[in-house]
Design a protein around this motif. Structure first.
Motif, mmCIF file in Angstrom:
data_model
loop_
_atom_site.group_PDB
_atom_site.id
_atom_site.type_symbol
_atom_site.label_atom_id
_atom_site.label_comp_id
_atom_site.label_asym_id
_atom_site.label_seq_id
_atom_site.Cartn_x
_atom_site.Cartn_y
_atom_site.Cartn_z
ATOM 1 N N UNK A 1 0.811 -1.205 0.000
ATOM 2 C CA UNK A 1 0.000 0.000 0.000
ATOM 3 C C UNK A 1 0.851 1.265 0.000
ATOM 4 N N UNK A 2 2.152 1.121 0.018
ATOM 5 C CA UNK A 2 3.056 2.255 0.053
ATOM 6 C C UNK A 2 4.097 2.124 -1.050
ATOM 7 N N UNK A 3 4.614 3.244 -1.554
ATOM 8 C CA UNK A 3 5.676 3.176 -2.552
ATOM 9 C C UNK A 3 6.931 2.550 -1.986
ATOM 10 N N UNK A 4 7.765 2.004 -2.879
ATOM 11 C CA UNK A 4 8.977 1.304 -2.438
ATOM 12 C C UNK A 4 9.873 2.204 -1.610
ATOM 13 N N UNK A 5 9.921 3.497 -1.922
ATOM 14 C CA UNK A 5 10.793 4.397 -1.174
ATOM 15 C C UNK A 5 10.400 4.473 0.286
ATOM 16 N N UNK A 6 9.080 4.535 0.557
ATOM 17 C CA UNK A 6 8.616 4.566 1.936
ATOM 18 C C UNK A 6 8.937 3.262 2.637
ATOM 19 N N UNK A 7 8.772 2.152 1.916
ATOM 20 C CA UNK A 7 9.014 0.841 2.514
ATOM 21 C C UNK A 7 10.476 0.640 2.885
ATOM 22 N N UNK A 8 11.375 1.321 2.201
ATOM 23 C CA UNK A 8 12.799 1.134 2.487
ATOM 24 C C UNK A 8 13.351 2.149 3.473
ATOM 25 N N UNK A 9 12.617 3.237 3.723
ATOM 26 C CA UNK A 9 13.130 4.263 4.622
ATOM 27 C C UNK A 9 12.407 4.331 5.957
ATOM 28 N N UNK A 10 11.202 3.786 6.069
ATOM 29 C CA UNK A 10 10.445 3.844 7.315
ATOM 30 C C UNK A 10 11.144 3.019 8.400
ATOM 31 N N UNK A 11 11.027 3.437 9.667
ATOM 32 C CA UNK A 11 11.671 2.716 10.769
ATOM 33 C C UNK A 11 11.248 1.249 10.831
ATOM 34 N N UNK A 12 12.204 0.407 11.208
ATOM 35 C CA UNK A 12 12.004 -1.051 11.227
ATOM 36 C C UNK A 12 12.418 -1.636 12.566
ATOM 37 N N UNK A 13 11.659 -2.620 13.009
ATOM 38 C CA UNK A 13 12.066 -3.501 14.097
ATOM 39 C C UNK A 13 12.081 -4.920 13.546
ATOM 40 N N UNK A 14 13.199 -5.621 13.744
ATOM 41 C CA UNK A 14 13.328 -7.005 13.268
ATOM 42 C C UNK A 14 14.166 -7.792 14.259
ATOM 43 N N UNK A 15 13.736 -9.005 14.528
ATOM 44 C CA UNK A 15 14.526 -9.900 15.377
ATOM 45 C C UNK A 15 14.472 -11.309 14.798
ATOM 46 N N UNK A 16 15.648 -11.876 14.563
ATOM 47 C CA UNK A 16 15.778 -13.229 14.023
ATOM 48 C C UNK A 16 15.816 -14.282 15.123
ATOM 49 N N UNK A 17 15.741 -13.852 16.375
ATOM 50 C CA UNK A 17 15.769 -14.741 17.540
ATOM 51 C C UNK A 17 16.971 -15.673 17.519
ATOM 52 N N UNK A 18 18.108 -15.105 17.168
ATOM 53 C CA UNK A 18 19.363 -15.846 17.159
ATOM 54 C C UNK A 18 20.099 -15.556 18.470
ATOM 55 N N UNK A 19 19.659 -16.220 19.537
ATOM 56 C CA UNK A 19 20.197 -15.969 20.874
ATOM 57 C C UNK A 19 20.752 -17.249 21.484
ATOM 58 N N UNK A 20 21.728 -17.054 22.343
ATOM 59 C CA UNK A 20 22.298 -18.186 23.086
ATOM 60 C C UNK A 20 21.665 -18.332 24.468
ATOM 61 N N UNK A 21 21.198 -17.206 25.025
ATOM 62 C CA UNK A 21 20.662 -17.271 26.380
ATOM 63 C C UNK A 21 19.684 -16.134 26.625
ATOM 64 N N UNK A 22 19.021 -16.189 27.782
ATOM 65 C CA UNK A 22 18.010 -15.215 28.148
ATOM 66 C C UNK A 22 18.600 -13.820 28.307
ATOM 67 N N UNK A 23 19.823 -13.728 28.816
ATOM 68 C CA UNK A 23 20.447 -12.414 29.039
ATOM 69 C C UNK A 23 20.606 -11.648 27.728
ATOM 70 N N UNK A 24 21.035 -12.329 26.676
ATOM 71 C CA UNK A 24 21.191 -11.672 25.374
ATOM 72 C C UNK A 24 19.832 -11.266 24.812
ATOM 73 N N UNK A 25 18.847 -12.091 25.019
ATOM 74 C CA UNK A 25 17.474 -11.813 24.605
ATOM 75 C C UNK A 25 16.956 -10.546 25.292
#
Length: 334
Positions: A41-65
């Motif tokens: 619903x948005x142009x590609x420029x907006x999709x690439x510049x808008x703020x992002x949160x992403x987590x791949x859940x690549x953790x070894x322990x709870x402290x890093x999480x």
């Protein structure tokens, strides 16, 4: 879910993430799933510049999480079986889960049907999300990892703000909920629910929401996407339109991103609750990744492409979504 009334005795046991409460504005099962092409619903420029949160859940322990802003719920109380505990004990991190690139975080919840022997699991991120695209890739299960099957268990991905007062008009909540053994007074067949909340109060039980339900097994990996934009909420499962909810339940407050795995008590909205067995059983839900992009409504294919791009660049975690000023409390509970 069908029309019914919650008994006050069960209210405190089953509440906020209650997809199946009766609703004057609810959309029933017959309106739930309609395949449709999804387009950005948005142009590609907006999709690439808008703020992002992403987590791949690549953790070894709870402290890093926890260092990346995640919190495990420890606050007692609803939803779920009265007297149950909420604990980080149910969180574990795995690098060897099939069909994942970097592993996943796993929630494991256990019960024997009593509050004393029930441990439920929830974790949440900062309360700074409102309009935009929410997405997660989740492995749902139809059966327990151990013990007898049949408990009305709820496997979720949702966003929520605290309820500041009964019938708070700024309350906001948006839910994906998978019930593999049925619940909310419906039959015992597996079903996916989506629910968007305007507000509610516990006593007497009153709420304003819209919900949709589709029967069928969702065991295995699924990509869930919710877009909150243009005064409407659109839910997708694996790129297919699942439901659309109206401006009447549009989020008005900033929400935290949450996942939880809990057990429905007997009597909650007419539910059957736990199976009649003293044997312990364990249910699990895995999350491969979670993604949010602020202010844009993205198609599932666009979300997956963005995630693939981040992974290709070896980015396991990014968070440039700004906190509110002052920072909003995120209690990781109701």
């Amino acid at each position: 879910m069908g029309q019914h009334r919650v008994l006050l005795a069960s209210i405190l046991a089953a509440s906020v993430v209650c997809a199946g409460c009766d609703s004057k504005t609810g959309s029933g099962p017959e309106q739930a799933a309609k395949p449709a092409e999804t387009k950005a619903a948005e142009p590609a420029s907006a999709a690439t510049t808008a703020p992002v949160f992403f987590d791949d859940f690549n953790y070894r322990d709870l402290a890093a999480f926890q260092a990346n802003g995640w919190k495990a719920r420890t606050q007692t109380g609803h939803p779920g079986i009265k007297g149950a505990t909420w604990s980080a004990e149910g969180l574990s991190f795995h690098s060897d889960i099939p069909d994942t690139q970097a592993g996943a975080v796993r929630m494991s919840s256990v019960t024997n049907g009593t509050g004393e022997k029930t441990r439920q699991t929830q974790f949440c991120h900062a309360r700074k999300y409102r309009e935009g695209t929410y997405a997660a890739r989740i492995f749902f299960r139809d059966e327990p990892n151990s013990g007898p099957d049949g408990d009305e268990v709820i496997q979720t991905f949702y966003a929520i703000s605290p309820l500041k007062a009964p019938m708070d008009k700024n309350y906001s909540e948006t839910d994906f909920e998978y019930l593999p053994n049925g619940g909310w007074g419906e039959n015992a067949k597996p079903a996916m629910w989506t629910t968007s909340w305007d507000t509610f109060q516990l006593e007497p039980w009153t709420k304003v929401n819209e919900f949709s339900r589709k029967e069928g097994s969702y065991a295995g990996w699924h990509t869930l996407v919710l877009t909150v934009a243009d005064k409407k909420l659109i839910y997708y499962v694996d790129g297919q339109l699942f439901s659309e909810h109206s401006s009447a339940v549009y989020p008005e407050d900033f929400m935290s991103i949450n996942f939880n795995l809990w057990f429905m008590p007997k009597g909650a909205d007419g539910s059957q609750g736990p199976v009649d067995s003293p044997e312990m059983r364990e249910y699990q839900e895995d999350i491969d990744w979670v993604f949010f992009q602020e202010g844009v409504a993205l198609a599932t294919a666009d979300v997956e492409a963005r995630v693939a791009d981040l992974r290709g660049k070896k980015v396991a975690h990014v968070d440039n979504v700004k906190e509110q000023n002052p920072v909003l409390p995120s209690p990781c509970g109701l």
